[in-house]
Design an enzyme around this catalytic site. Structure first.
Site, mmCIF file in Angstrom:
data_model
loop_
_atom_site.group_PDB
_atom_site.id
_atom_site.type_symbol
_atom_site.label_atom_id
_atom_site.label_comp_id
_atom_site.label_asym_id
_atom_site.label_seq_id
_atom_site.Cartn_x
_atom_site.Cartn_y
_atom_site.Cartn_z
ATOM 1 N N MET A 30 -5.549 29.121 -27.641
ATOM 2 C CA MET A 30 -4.681 30.304 -27.594
ATOM 3 C C MET A 30 -4.610 30.948 -28.980
ATOM 4 O O MET A 30 -3.706 31.752 -29.250
ATOM 5 C CB MET A 30 -3.281 29.911 -27.114
ATOM 6 C CG MET A 30 -3.307 29.335 -25.685
ATOM 7 S SD MET A 30 -1.735 29.467 -24.823
ATOM 8 C CE MET A 30 -0.676 28.489 -25.890
ATOM 9 N N GLY A 31 -5.539 30.581 -29.862
ATOM 10 C CA GLY A 31 -5.568 31.190 -31.192
ATOM 11 C C GLY A 31 -4.553 30.566 -32.136
ATOM 12 O O GLY A 31 -4.048 29.478 -31.880
ATOM 13 N N LEU A 33 -5.410 29.514 -35.073
ATOM 14 C CA LEU A 33 -6.261 28.338 -35.248
ATOM 15 C C LEU A 33 -5.804 27.465 -36.419
ATOM 16 O O LEU A 33 -5.371 27.955 -37.452
ATOM 17 C CB LEU A 33 -7.715 28.770 -35.477
ATOM 18 C CG LEU A 33 -8.341 29.566 -34.331
ATOM 19 C CD1 LEU A 33 -9.790 29.927 -34.678
ATOM 20 C CD2 LEU A 33 -8.288 28.801 -33.009
ATOM 21 N N HIS A 37 -7.659 22.566 -33.774
ATOM 22 C CA HIS A 37 -8.707 23.338 -33.084
ATOM 23 C C HIS A 37 -10.066 23.103 -33.752
ATOM 24 O O HIS A 37 -11.086 22.947 -33.084
ATOM 25 C CB HIS A 37 -8.391 24.833 -33.151
ATOM 26 C CG HIS A 37 -7.099 25.231 -32.492
ATOM 27 N ND1 HIS A 37 -6.076 25.830 -33.181
ATOM 28 C CD2 HIS A 37 -6.671 25.121 -31.200
ATOM 29 C CE1 HIS A 37 -5.072 26.089 -32.354
ATOM 30 N NE2 HIS A 37 -5.404 25.664 -31.147
ATOM 31 N N LYS A 149 -3.848 15.882 -27.811
ATOM 32 C CA LYS A 149 -2.495 16.366 -28.126
ATOM 33 C C LYS A 149 -1.783 16.801 -26.848
ATOM 34 O O LYS A 149 -0.609 16.533 -26.646
ATOM 35 C CB LYS A 149 -2.615 17.531 -29.114
ATOM 36 C CG LYS A 149 -1.427 18.443 -29.202
ATOM 37 C CD LYS A 149 -0.476 17.960 -30.230
ATOM 38 C CE LYS A 149 0.815 18.748 -30.332
ATOM 39 N NZ LYS A 149 0.785 20.120 -29.886
ATOM 40 N N ASP A 150 -2.540 17.495 -25.968
ATOM 41 C CA ASP A 150 -2.001 17.911 -24.672
ATOM 42 C C ASP A 150 -2.557 16.965 -23.611
ATOM 43 O O ASP A 150 -3.412 17.334 -22.806
ATOM 44 C CB ASP A 150 -2.409 19.367 -24.398
ATOM 45 C CG ASP A 150 -1.874 20.307 -25.461
ATOM 46 O OD1 ASP A 150 -0.726 20.737 -25.335
ATOM 47 O OD2 ASP A 150 -2.593 20.582 -26.449
ATOM 48 N N SER A 185 0.107 21.874 -34.900
ATOM 49 C CA SER A 185 0.350 22.760 -33.758
ATOM 50 C C SER A 185 0.571 24.181 -34.235
ATOM 51 O O SER A 185 1.148 24.398 -35.313
ATOM 52 C CB SER A 185 1.598 22.280 -33.002
ATOM 53 O OG SER A 185 2.051 23.294 -32.114
HETATM 54 P P1 AMP Z 1 -3.826 25.580 -27.874
HETATM 55 O O1 AMP Z 1 -4.380 26.678 -28.702
HETATM 56 O O2 AMP Z 1 -2.543 25.020 -28.381
HETATM 57 O O3 AMP Z 1 -3.784 25.926 -26.397
HETATM 58 O O4 AMP Z 1 -4.851 24.375 -27.995
HETATM 59 C C1 AMP Z 1 -6.214 24.562 -27.703
HETATM 60 C C2 AMP Z 1 -6.894 23.219 -27.661
HETATM 61 O O5 AMP Z 1 -6.717 22.562 -28.918
HETATM 62 C C3 AMP Z 1 -6.303 22.267 -26.600
HETATM 63 O O6 AMP Z 1 -7.356 21.504 -26.043
HETATM 64 C C4 AMP Z 1 -5.380 21.403 -27.412
HETATM 65 O O7 AMP Z 1 -5.157 20.132 -26.843
HETATM 66 C C5 AMP Z 1 -6.153 21.289 -28.711
HETATM 67 N N1 AMP Z 1 -5.264 20.935 -29.811
HETATM 68 C C6 AMP Z 1 -4.156 21.608 -30.221
HETATM 69 N N2 AMP Z 1 -3.557 20.934 -31.228
HETATM 70 C C7 AMP Z 1 -4.299 19.814 -31.458
HETATM 71 C C8 AMP Z 1 -4.196 18.703 -32.352
HETATM 72 N N3 AMP Z 1 -3.222 18.611 -33.236
HETATM 73 N N4 AMP Z 1 -5.141 17.746 -32.289
HETATM 74 C C9 AMP Z 1 -6.153 17.826 -31.384
HETATM 75 N N5 AMP Z 1 -6.300 18.828 -30.519
HETATM 76 C C10 AMP Z 1 -5.395 19.816 -30.547
#
Ligand code: AMP
Length: 284
Positions: A30-31, A33, A37, A149-150, A185
Site C-alpha cells: 500500500m506504499g 515503503l 517492504h 508481519k500480517d 510499519s
Molecule cells: P502493506 O503495505 O502494509 O500492505 O504491506 C505490504 C506487504 O509488506 C505485506 O505483505 C506485508 O506483510 C509486508 N510487510 C509490511 N511490514 C512488514 C515488516 N515489518 N516485515 C515484513 N513484511 C512486512
C-alpha cells in the site's frame, strides 16, 4: 523502471513477459515503503528475473472510521525507493480503475476471515482477498512475496489461492523490525515520541512469551494473559487481542502440544494508532 497505471496495460505486459519465458515475482504494497517492504523485494529479486511492485491503498479493506483517507501516500519517494531497489515495473492503479462503477464481485475466504483481525475489522479480509486475486490476475506472477508481519493475511492468501487453483507460489518473508524490536510499519509514523517508546511493549510481550515457552511452559492462554498485562502497563496501550493461535487455522490455542506450531498474535492500540505483531513458536 516502468510505471504503469492501467490494469489492462499491466496485464498485457505480464502476458508478454510470460511468452518470453520471464520468471515473474510480485510484491504487493500500500506504499509508504520501508525496510519491511524492501526485504520482500530482496527475496523477490533473488528468486525472479522480473519483479513487479504494486502500490494500491485498497479502499475495500478499510472499515468506516479507519485510516483510509489519512493513510500516507508519498508517491515520489516510493517511486525513487522502488527504482533503487531494482523494481522493473511499478503498478499504481487508481481505485476507479480497480473498481469501476457497477463492480460487485467479492471473495469470501470463510471462517478464518472472522477471527482476530477479521473480527475487529469486519469486511477487511474479503477486501484483501478480492484485491490480491485481482492483482495476481493482472500481474500474472510465478511467485508473490507477503510478509509474516500480517500473518493472518498470509495464511488467508495461501488458502484462497490454493482453493481457487491460482498457480502463483506464495512465499512468506520474516518480520523486519526496528533496532528496538518494534515491527516496521507504515503506520509507525502516526506515533508521537512518547507513543513510539511505549510501542516497544508489543515486542517485549513477544519476548516474554519466547522466554516462558523456552523454559518449557505449555500453558499458552496464561502466557498470553501475562503478555497482555505487560502491554496494559503502558499508559497509552490498549490491547485489542493478545492470544496464541494454532498456526494453521488461527483458532485460539490454550495449551501447546509437542510438535505443533502456534503463533502469538496481537493487535494493540497505542493512542489512536493500531499496531499488530506476532511470533511463531513450535512446541518441542
Ligand atoms: P502493506 O503495505 O502494509 O500492505 O504491506 C505490504 C506487504 O509488506 C505485506 O505483505 C506485508 O506483510 C509486508 N510487510 C509490511 N511490514 C512488514 C515488516 N515489518 N516485515 C515484513 N513484511 C512486512
Amino acid at each position: 523502471m516502468q510505471i504503469i497505471t492501467e490494469p489492462a496495460e499491466m496485464q498485457s505486459i505480464a502476458e508478454s513477459l510470460r511468452l518470453q519465458h520471464q520468471f515473474i515475482g510480485v510484491v504487493m504494497t500500500m506504499g509508504a515503503l520501508h525496510n519491511g517492504h524492501l526485504s520482500l523485494v530482496r527475496i523477490a529479486k533473488q528468486k525472479a528475473g522480473t519483479v513487479i511492485m504494486t502500490i494500491f491503498v485498497n479502499p475495500t479493506q478499510f472499515g468506516p472510521g479507519e485510516d483510509f483517507h489519512r493513510y500516507p501516500r508519498p508517491f515520489e519517494q516510493d517511486a525513487a525507493l522502488a527504482r533503487s531497489a531494482g523494481i522493473d515495473y511499478l503498478f499504481v492503479p487508481s481505485p476507479e480503475k480497480m473498481y469501476p462503477e457497477g463492480f460487485h464481485t467479492t471473495i469470501d475466504p470463510g471462517p478464518i476471515s472472522s477471527l482476530f483481525e477479521g473480527r475487529s475489522r469486519p469486511g477487511h479480509f474479503s477486501g484483501v482477498a478480492t484485491v490480491v486475486v485481482k492483482l495476481l490476475n493482472i500481474t500474472q506472477p510465478h511467485i508473490a512475496i507477503f510478509g509474516e508481519k500480517d500473518a493472518q493475511q498470509l495464511t488467508l492468501i495461501r488458502k484462497v489461492t490454493g482453493e481457487l487453483n491460482i498457480g502463483t507460489k506464495i512465499i512468506g518473508a520474516p518480520i523486519a523490525r526496528e533496532s528496538d524490536g518494534l515491527a516496521t510499519s507504515s503506520r509507525n509514523i502516526y506515533l508521537s515520541s512518547s507513543e513510539r517508546e511505549q510501542a516497544t511493549v508489543l515486542y517485549r510481550g513477544i519476548c516474554h512469551a519466547e522466554i516462558e515457552t523456552g523454559e518449557g511452559r505449555t500453558d499458552l492462554a496464561v502466557i498470553a494473559e501475562e503478555a497482555e498485562s505487560l502491554i496494559r502497563s503502558m499508559p497509552d496501550a490498549d490491547p485489542d487481542y493478545v492470544s496464541f493461535v494454532d498456526d494453521e487455522t488461527f483458532e485460539p490455542a490454550d495449551k501447546a502440544l509437542p510438535g505443533k506450531a502456534y503463533r502469538l498474535v496481537m493487535a494493540v492500540r497505542i493512542g489512536t494508532t493500531r499496531l499488530i505483531d506476532n511470533w511463531r513458536f513450535v512446541c518441542p
